[in-house]
Design a protein around this motif. Structure first.
Motif, PDB file in Angstrom:
ATOM      1  N   SER A  78      27.348  12.072-133.661  1.00  0.00           N
ATOM      2  CA  SER A  78      29.054  11.135-133.958  1.00  0.00           C
ATOM      3  C   SER A  78      29.318  10.775-132.642  1.00  0.00           C
ATOM      4  N   ALA A  79      29.243  10.902-131.426  1.00  0.00           N
ATOM      5  CA  ALA A  79      29.255  10.379-130.406  1.00  0.00           C
ATOM      6  C   ALA A  79      27.977   8.379-130.418  1.00  0.00           C
ATOM      7  N   ASN A  80      27.229   8.872-130.823  1.00  0.00           N
ATOM      8  CA  ASN A  80      25.971   7.833-131.377  1.00  0.00           C
ATOM      9  C   ASN A  80      26.183   7.210-131.852  1.00  0.00           C
ATOM     10  N   ALA A  81      26.493   7.932-133.109  1.00  0.00           N
ATOM     11  CA  ALA A  81      26.507   6.837-134.634  1.00  0.00           C
ATOM     12  C   ALA A  81      27.529   6.179-134.302  1.00  0.00           C
ATOM     13  N   ALA A  82      28.561   6.656-133.612  1.00  0.00           N
ATOM     14  CA  ALA A  82      30.058   5.804-133.796  1.00  0.00           C
ATOM     15  C   ALA A  82      29.504   4.721-132.306  1.00  0.00           C
ATOM     16  N   PHE A  83      28.351   5.135-131.914  1.00  0.00           N
ATOM     17  CA  PHE A  83      28.763   3.553-130.845  1.00  0.00           C
ATOM     18  C   PHE A  83      27.583   2.767-131.304  1.00  0.00           C
ATOM     19  N   LEU A  85      27.604   1.612-134.220  1.00  0.00           N
ATOM     20  CA  LEU A  85      28.378   0.658-135.592  1.00  0.00           C
ATOM     21  C   LEU A  85      28.926   0.040-134.381  1.00  0.00           C
ATOM     22  N   SER A  86      29.549   0.282-133.665  1.00  0.00           N
ATOM     23  CA  SER A  86      30.750  -0.611-133.256  1.00  0.00           C
ATOM     24  C   SER A  86      30.077  -1.631-132.147  1.00  0.00           C
ATOM     25  N   VAL A 167      34.390   2.968-127.688  1.00  0.00           N
ATOM     26  CA  VAL A 167      34.009   3.561-128.546  1.00  0.00           C
ATOM     27  C   VAL A 167      33.443   4.957-128.727  1.00  0.00           C
ATOM     28  N   ARG A 168      32.324   4.961-128.570  1.00  0.00           N
ATOM     29  CA  ARG A 168      31.407   6.049-127.914  1.00  0.00           C
ATOM     30  C   ARG A 168      32.351   7.087-127.441  1.00  0.00           C
ATOM     31  N   VAL A 171      35.224   8.734-129.717  1.00  0.00           N
ATOM     32  CA  VAL A 171      34.709  10.035-130.580  1.00  0.00           C
ATOM     33  C   VAL A 171      34.519  10.742-129.042  1.00  0.00           C
TER      34      VAL A 171
END
Length: 197
Positions: A78-83, A85-86, A167-168, A171
């Motif tokens: 989830s942290a890398n998906a947010a990374f 995307l952001s 963001v990463r 999250v």
């Protein structure tokens, strides 16, 4: 070896050389390289998360190893998906880069090579502040790679990478609140070391 030292010193010519040779579709299967880099990146990020969890002794007594692995996997994904995307949103807004998204993400993964230094913690005992130093080196390396690939201004590249890493981090803190306290303690320990020196 000289190329690796120049990469550590963040020389733009070496970044340009490495990134243009690694992303050359005539010599390299880019899709194959991308999957290898994603796997290595997630594996090293999971190891980083486990290193930070190791400090928290309470969780190891009350949770099974399967539950810990599941939490680490969910947190890392989830942290890398947010990374990603952001990073994509910030790059589109600040750099107007839309056409070469895959190449830029490949460059960011390649420039995250500092994560390999975490493997030294398997052999030698380092303070947890080393993880914080590696994170800063990854941020600066990603900025240099983005600047070389897009030929944008340094401040815009710093802003894009800083937004994505922030963001990463946020999250990751939502999913792993004890990690923040561990990193804060490492930062305090690091500042005391600099004061002594």
């Amino acid at each position: 070896m000289i190329i690796f030292i120049d990469l550590i010193l963040h020389r733009p010519k070496v970044y340009r050389h490495v990134l243009s040779n690694a992303i050359n579709p005539e010599t390299v299967n880019i899709q194959h390289l991308l999957w290898k880099l994603v796997f290595a990146y997630l594996l090293l990020d999971s190891y980083r998360s486990l290193l930070l969890r190791r400090v928290d002794n309470k969780s190891s007594f009350y949770e099974s190893s399967f539950l810990i692995c599941l939490k680490v996997l969910i947190s890392v994904l989830s942290a890398n998906a947010a990374f990603i995307l952001s990073f994509a949103i910030a790059a589109k807004c600040l750099l107007n880069e839309v056409s070469r998204r895959r190449d830029i993400m490949l460059g960011i993964l390649i420039s995250s090579y500092f994560k390999i230094f975490l493997l030294a913690m398997l052999v030698w005992e380092f303070p947890m502040s080393v993880i914080f130093i590696v994170d800063i080196l990854i941020l600066t390396s990603n900025t240099m790679a983005l600047e070389v690939m897009t030929e944008s201004s340094t401040t815009r590249c710093i802003a894009v990478c800083l937004i994505a890493h922030l963001v990463r981090f946020l999250v990751g803190q939502i999913l792993e609140p004890t990690t923040f306290l561990t990193q804060l303690g490492s930062l305090v320990h690091l500042s005391s070391l600099f004061r002594i020196a």
